[in-house]
Motif scaffolding. Sequence first.
Motif, PDB file in Angstrom:
ATOM      1  N   GLU A  35      48.101  39.413  53.888  1.00 42.76           N
ATOM      2  CA  GLU A  35      48.491  40.415  52.889  1.00 42.76           C
ATOM      3  C   GLU A  35      47.552  40.304  51.693  1.00 42.76           C
ATOM      4  O   GLU A  35      47.374  39.215  51.138  1.00 42.76           O
ATOM      5  CB  GLU A  35      49.934  40.191  52.436  1.00 42.76           C
ATOM      6  N   PHE A  36      46.999  41.436  51.293  1.00 41.32           N
ATOM      7  CA  PHE A  36      45.948  41.478  50.274  1.00 41.32           C
ATOM      8  C   PHE A  36      46.470  42.277  49.082  1.00 41.32           C
ATOM      9  O   PHE A  36      46.770  43.459  49.223  1.00 41.32           O
ATOM     10  CB  PHE A  36      44.690  42.131  50.857  1.00 41.32           C
ATOM     11  N   ALA A  46      38.917  35.679  52.736  1.00 42.63           N
ATOM     12  CA  ALA A  46      40.377  35.555  52.813  1.00 42.63           C
ATOM     13  C   ALA A  46      40.850  35.715  54.259  1.00 42.63           C
ATOM     14  O   ALA A  46      41.679  34.944  54.740  1.00 42.63           O
ATOM     15  CB  ALA A  46      41.034  36.599  51.904  1.00 42.63           C
ATOM     16  N   ARG A  47      40.302  36.693  54.951  1.00 41.24           N
ATOM     17  CA  ARG A  47      40.693  36.902  56.358  1.00 41.24           C
ATOM     18  C   ARG A  47      40.398  35.651  57.182  1.00 41.24           C
ATOM     19  O   ARG A  47      41.186  35.225  58.000  1.00 41.24           O
ATOM     20  CB  ARG A  47      39.936  38.101  56.947  1.00 41.24           C
ATOM     21  N   VAL A  63      45.872  37.257  46.160  1.00 41.53           N
ATOM     22  CA  VAL A  63      45.762  38.177  45.027  1.00 41.53           C
ATOM     23  C   VAL A  63      44.291  38.272  44.622  1.00 41.53           C
ATOM     24  O   VAL A  63      43.611  37.242  44.506  1.00 41.53           O
ATOM     25  CB  VAL A  63      46.607  37.660  43.829  1.00 41.53           C
ATOM     26  N   PHE A  64      43.831  39.490  44.434  1.00 44.04           N
ATOM     27  CA  PHE A  64      42.456  39.743  43.988  1.00 44.04           C
ATOM     28  C   PHE A  64      42.534  40.427  42.620  1.00 44.04           C
ATOM     29  O   PHE A  64      42.764  41.630  42.553  1.00 44.04           O
ATOM     30  CB  PHE A  64      41.731  40.657  44.980  1.00 44.04           C
ATOM     31  N   PRO A  65      42.362  39.668  41.542  1.00 40.73           N
ATOM     32  CA  PRO A  65      42.423  40.311  40.226  1.00 40.73           C
ATOM     33  C   PRO A  65      41.108  41.061  39.962  1.00 40.73           C
ATOM     34  O   PRO A  65      40.054  40.453  39.877  1.00 40.73           O
ATOM     35  CB  PRO A  65      42.586  39.137  39.259  1.00 40.73           C
ATOM     36  N   VAL A  66      41.200  42.370  39.878  1.00 44.71           N
ATOM     37  CA  VAL A  66      39.977  43.169  39.683  1.00 44.71           C
ATOM     38  C   VAL A  66      40.169  44.178  38.547  1.00 44.71           C
ATOM     39  O   VAL A  66      39.610  45.265  38.572  1.00 44.71           O
ATOM     40  CB  VAL A  66      39.557  43.897  40.997  1.00 44.71           C
ATOM     41  N   ALA A  67      40.974  43.770  37.559  1.00 43.09           N
ATOM     42  CA  ALA A  67      41.293  44.706  36.487  1.00 43.09           C
ATOM     43  C   ALA A  67      40.428  44.499  35.245  1.00 43.09           C
ATOM     44  O   ALA A  67      40.592  45.208  34.251  1.00 43.09           O
ATOM     45  CB  ALA A  67      42.775  44.575  36.121  1.00 43.09           C
ATOM     46  N   GLY A  68      39.512  43.531  35.304  1.00 49.21           N
ATOM     47  CA  GLY A  68      38.668  43.268  34.134  1.00 49.21           C
ATOM     48  C   GLY A  68      37.702  44.425  33.876  1.00 49.21           C
ATOM     49  O   GLY A  68      37.512  45.288  34.731  1.00 49.21           O
ATOM     50  N   PRO A 120      44.164  47.201  58.138  1.00 46.92           N
ATOM     51  CA  PRO A 120      45.312  47.871  58.752  1.00 46.92           C
ATOM     52  C   PRO A 120      46.256  48.453  57.694  1.00 46.92           C
ATOM     53  O   PRO A 120      46.351  47.906  56.583  1.00 46.92           O
ATOM     54  CB  PRO A 120      46.000  46.748  59.536  1.00 46.92           C
ATOM     55  N   SER A 121      46.936  49.546  58.048  1.00 43.62           N
ATOM     56  CA  SER A 121      47.878  50.159  57.110  1.00 43.62           C
ATOM     57  C   SER A 121      48.910  49.117  56.682  1.00 43.62           C
ATOM     58  O   SER A 121      49.419  48.368  57.513  1.00 43.62           O
ATOM     59  CB  SER A 121      48.616  51.328  57.777  1.00 43.62           C
ATOM     60  N   GLY A 122      49.161  49.089  55.383  1.00 41.99           N
ATOM     61  CA  GLY A 122      50.190  48.179  54.874  1.00 41.99           C
ATOM     62  C   GLY A 122      49.680  46.781  54.557  1.00 41.99           C
ATOM     63  O   GLY A 122      50.401  45.974  53.967  1.00 41.99           O
ATOM     64  N   ALA A 123      48.421  46.481  54.926  1.00 43.38           N
ATOM     65  CA  ALA A 123      47.915  45.129  54.643  1.00 43.38           C
ATOM     66  C   ALA A 123      47.491  44.989  53.182  1.00 43.38           C
ATOM     67  O   ALA A 123      47.500  43.894  52.628  1.00 43.38           O
ATOM     68  CB  ALA A 123      46.726  44.806  55.546  1.00 43.38           C
ATOM     69  N   ILE A 124      47.144  46.136  52.560  1.00 38.57           N
ATOM     70  CA  ILE A 124      46.684  46.077  51.168  1.00 38.57           C
ATOM     71  C   ILE A 124      47.736  46.701  50.263  1.00 38.57           C
ATOM     72  O   ILE A 124      48.274  47.771  50.565  1.00 38.57           O
ATOM     73  CB  ILE A 124      45.374  46.866  50.969  1.00 38.57           C
ATOM     74  N   ALA A 125      48.007  46.039  49.159  1.00 31.98           N
ATOM     75  CA  ALA A 125      48.881  46.630  48.142  1.00 31.98           C
ATOM     76  C   ALA A 125      48.149  46.606  46.805  1.00 31.98           C
ATOM     77  O   ALA A 125      47.337  45.696  46.557  1.00 31.98           O
ATOM     78  CB  ALA A 125      50.175  45.827  48.056  1.00 31.98           C
ATOM     79  N   TYR A 126      48.403  47.615  45.997  1.00 30.87           N
ATOM     80  CA  TYR A 126      47.753  47.684  44.683  1.00 30.87           C
ATOM     81  C   TYR A 126      48.814  47.643  43.591  1.00 30.87           C
ATOM     82  O   TYR A 126      49.822  48.338  43.694  1.00 30.87           O
ATOM     83  CB  TYR A 126      46.972  48.997  44.541  1.00 30.87           C
TER      84      TYR A 126
END
Length: 297
Positions: A53-54, A46-47, A9-14, A97-103
């Motif tokens: 999964e990101f 991370a990789r 998980v990458f929290p980037v909402a600040g 790759p497609s599907g590796a990142i979710a927002y």
Amino acid sequence: MNRKVTKAVFPVAGMGTRFLPATKSIPKEIMTLVDRPLIQYAIDEARDAGIEEFIFVTSRGKSALEDYFDAAPQLEDSLQKKGKTDLLAELKRTDMPSGAIAYVRQREALGLGHAVWCARRLIADEPFAVLLPDDVIAADKSCLHQMVEAYQETGGCMVAAMEVPNDKVSSYGVLDVNQDLGSIVSVKGMVEKPKASEAPSNLAVIGRYILNPGVLDYLDQMQVGAGGEIQLTDAIASQIKTEDGVHGYRFRGQRFDCGSKTGFLQATVAFGLARDDLGDDFRTFLTDFLELRRAAE
Ligand code: UTP
């Protein structure tokens, strides 16, 4: 117990207020350290640690971040036609790759714990990493990679930790150490942003974590902690009494707080000097610059 860590998980909402006015229109995570946005350093780390999964926790105004990880066919085409294979390879390194990142969206900046909770459905029932992209860590073996290896021994929850001067502890989550085994410490308490006089140690938590899903159950309660925010530290502390408990990991490497202006400048110098293609010229410039300044004083 499953100890394979494949989700991060990458929290980037600040809001990144310390970088205003830049962050009025540029997400902090897109700001550039030498020639790569901060987020790229976190993704690469991370990789390298085996993450597949990101999960990004974003907010309004962060679309530049989503675009950054999208394909850029026109740009690629143009570089291809011009025979700029080096740049093309550089660009390809950012491909996901497609599907590796979710927002997922955090609708309101209620705190880091709340940001992680927003990703709960994507995390589901397995251990997961959390990386704060403003913490950039220069290391031979990446910090998260080191932690994933140590986590195979410990299980439970693991936080990256480093010693900080006493007058700085109030900026961090701080560990109350049960047993100090060198690189791994077992933890009996955690305090978010304590006063220097009340800090249980000077071992501070920085932005790399491996957590078990029990943390999410605590976050479900929406308890507000230090600074009126829903704190990740409190959720991790709730796991201390579980079977595998909480461990701090003293990583090998140098951490730069790129969420602060000073830290960002320091990282720029360190990463610039470390580059094969730039380091020599940059070193000469810095040496001459400082000599001239000294002579003028
Ligand atoms: P910071 O404490 O650095 O806050 O958050 P910030 O908003 O990014 O920056 P300043 O202090 O206003 O300059 C640490 C990390 O937690 C994320 C941030 O995006 C950053 O990666 N975060 C924080 C969230 O995703 N949501 C929140 O509600 C709070």
